[in-house]
Design a protein around this motif. Structure first.
Motif, PDB file in Angstrom:
ATOM      1  N   GLU A  65       0.841  -1.184   0.000  1.00  0.00           N
ATOM      2  CA  GLU A  65       0.000   0.000   0.000  1.00  0.00           C
ATOM      3  C   GLU A  65       0.882   1.243   0.000  1.00  0.00           C
ATOM      4  O   GLU A  65       1.594   1.519   0.964  1.00  0.00           O
ATOM      5  CB  GLU A  65      -0.926   0.025   1.214  1.00  0.00           C
ATOM      6  N   TYR A  66       0.833   1.967  -1.096  1.00  0.00           N
ATOM      7  CA  TYR A  66       1.592   3.211  -1.227  1.00  0.00           C
ATOM      8  C   TYR A  66       0.589   4.351  -1.211  1.00  0.00           C
ATOM      9  O   TYR A  66      -0.338   4.396  -2.047  1.00  0.00           O
ATOM     10  CB  TYR A  66       2.380   3.215  -2.538  1.00  0.00           C
ATOM     11  N   VAL A  67       0.742   5.273  -0.258  1.00  0.00           N
ATOM     12  CA  VAL A  67      -0.192   6.394  -0.127  1.00  0.00           C
ATOM     13  C   VAL A  67       0.587   7.694  -0.259  1.00  0.00           C
ATOM     14  O   VAL A  67       1.470   7.987   0.548  1.00  0.00           O
ATOM     15  CB  VAL A  67      -0.931   6.358   1.223  1.00  0.00           C
ATOM     16  N   LEU A  68       0.262   8.466  -1.296  1.00  0.00           N
ATOM     17  CA  LEU A  68       0.906   9.756  -1.515  1.00  0.00           C
ATOM     18  C   LEU A  68       0.206  10.817  -0.685  1.00  0.00           C
ATOM     19  O   LEU A  68      -1.028  10.901  -0.657  1.00  0.00           O
ATOM     20  CB  LEU A  68       0.831  10.114  -3.000  1.00  0.00           C
ATOM     21  N   ASN A  69       0.989  11.639  -0.007  1.00  0.00           N
ATOM     22  CA  ASN A  69       0.446  12.761   0.761  1.00  0.00           C
ATOM     23  C   ASN A  69       0.177  13.895  -0.228  1.00  0.00           C
ATOM     24  O   ASN A  69       1.033  14.748  -0.471  1.00  0.00           O
ATOM     25  CB  ASN A  69       1.431  13.202   1.845  1.00  0.00           C
TER      26      ASN A  69
END
Length: 397
Positions: free
Chosen positions: A317-321
């Motif tokens: 899971e990659y979550v960009l701010n």
């Protein structure tokens, strides 16, 4: 046209940059730019990666757009957004990929040696020393960020090579077989009048053009090229294979060509826009077939690498701010002066294919090219402020 992923470019060299215009960094480097499986990735590092990428583009496109580049507000890659957004999206994707490959180093028994880490440390020192305070500030660079960029890129290179090694490189003649043709293409749909307007041909004009092409065809049996020159036509060459999706030839041209024996010339082929006459040069072009074999292997490697990386992404899971990432702006321009050679421009094409440029990262980790890089890229003297590190920074006002 896709935005090219140039992050590996020049990692083996020290980048020379000079601030030209714009506002200062408005980011909080200590905040998270993204998370990968809950682990934070520094916004400061992501900003540096983006600005480093921007500097490469500024260097590549400066001759086209000039010092006051407006390329960053244009949709240069036809992706429905401006170039800044396209490049930042690629940088974010690359960062995700780099850290995923790091997580899976053990899958391929990939390691970074102490000697490589030491060479990266030296290269980072040199980078920080050889760039002005103004340029370092504009890049948002720190020695730790430079080392991290080199480390991740070296991991990516080693992982990529290990993944490539799994690919079957055997390609048969039958699979890659290429035919080569010469052909003449004559437009039959429209022309441009004296005012520069496009005007459709009448049926009578089309018939007249076809008659001329027929006359050329009848005269071309002895020397196709000379007959074309006499008729004022241009001869093009193309190679194609069975079910070759990469071919740009019209299907009707391929269909007609496949009926020809070596040396034979087709009848006039009619499409909506053009008339064609085709000559079969070779029903099995050895050189073109060997080139196609290499292309097939390259495609296999690229597809396998993408498949492996996509598999890693599906399980993470990659979550960009988004809020913080939006604060990274390309509102200051960079200038790169490359001396002695133009290798950087040539390697841009290779890095886009993901094949050649990344190899230089490994060289840099071995401490080879980083030592000589100061001869290959240096800061361009674009302003007094850029030269004088103690001068007031106009961009900060």
């Amino acid at each position: 046209m896709k935005a090219r992923r140039l992050l590996p470019l020049l990692l083996a060299a020290v980048l020379g940059v000079s601030a030209l215009t714009g506002c200062g960094n408005s980011i909080d480097a200590n905040k998270a730019g993204a998370t990968l499986d809950g682990e934070e990735i520094s916004l400061g590092f992501m900003n540096f990666m983006a600005k480093y990428q921007q500097a490469i583009y500024d260097g590549q496109f400066s001759s086209m757009f000039g010092e006051q580049q407006d390329m960053w507000s244009q949709d240069l890659f036809n992706e429905g957004t401006n170039t800044e957004t396209s490049v930042k999206n690629n940088v974010s994707d690359d960062i995700e990929e780099y850290y995923l490959l790091e997580k899976h180093m053990s899958d391929y028994k990939v390691e970074i040696t102490d000697a490589e880490l030491s060479a990266m440390d030296e290269a980072a020192d040199k980078f920080m020393k050889d760039n002005s305070r103004k340029a370092i500030k504009q890049l948002g660079a720190t020695k730790e960020y430079v080392k991290e960029m080199l480390r991740l890129s070296t991991i990516q290179t080693k992982m990529r090579d290990a993944i490539y090694a799994e690919v079957d490189t055997n390609v048969t003649d039958e699979e890659a077989a290429q035919k080569t043709i010469s052909y003449v293409q004559v437009g039959c749909k429209s022309t441009t009048d004296e005012d520069g307007k496009t005007v459709d041909y009448t049926e009578e004009e089309k018939a007249s053009i076809k008659q001329q092409v027929e006359a050329f065809k009848d005269s071309a049996s002895d020397d196709f090229k000379s007959a074309a020159e006499t008729a004022g036509y241009t001869v093009s060459n193309a190679s194609f294979g069975e079910n070759d999706e990469s071919s740009t030839l019209d299907e009707s041209v391929i269909e007609a060509a496949n009926k020809l024996k070596e040396g034979e010339i087709s009848e006039v082929i009619t499409t909506d826009d053009n008339y064609y006459v085709v000559r079969m040069d070779s029903t099995f072009d050895k050189e073109a077939t060997e080139t196609k074999k290499k292309s097939i292997v390259t495609d296999r490697k690229s597809d396998h690498y993408t498949e492996i990386c996509d598999g890693y992404k599906e399980k993470s899971e990659y979550v960009l701010n988004e809020e913080e990432w939006a604060k990274v702006k390309f509102d200051k321009l960079f200038s790169i002066k490359v001396t002695e050679t133009e290798e950087a421009a040539d390697e841009t094409e290779d890095s886009a294919d993901g094949a050649e440029a990344a190899d230089e990262t490994e060289d840099s980790a071995d401490g080879a090219e980083a030592e000589d890089s100061s001869d290959g890229a240096e800061a361009e003297d674009t302003s007094k402020e850029a030269e004088d590190e103690d001068a007031p920074d106009e961009a900060e006002k």
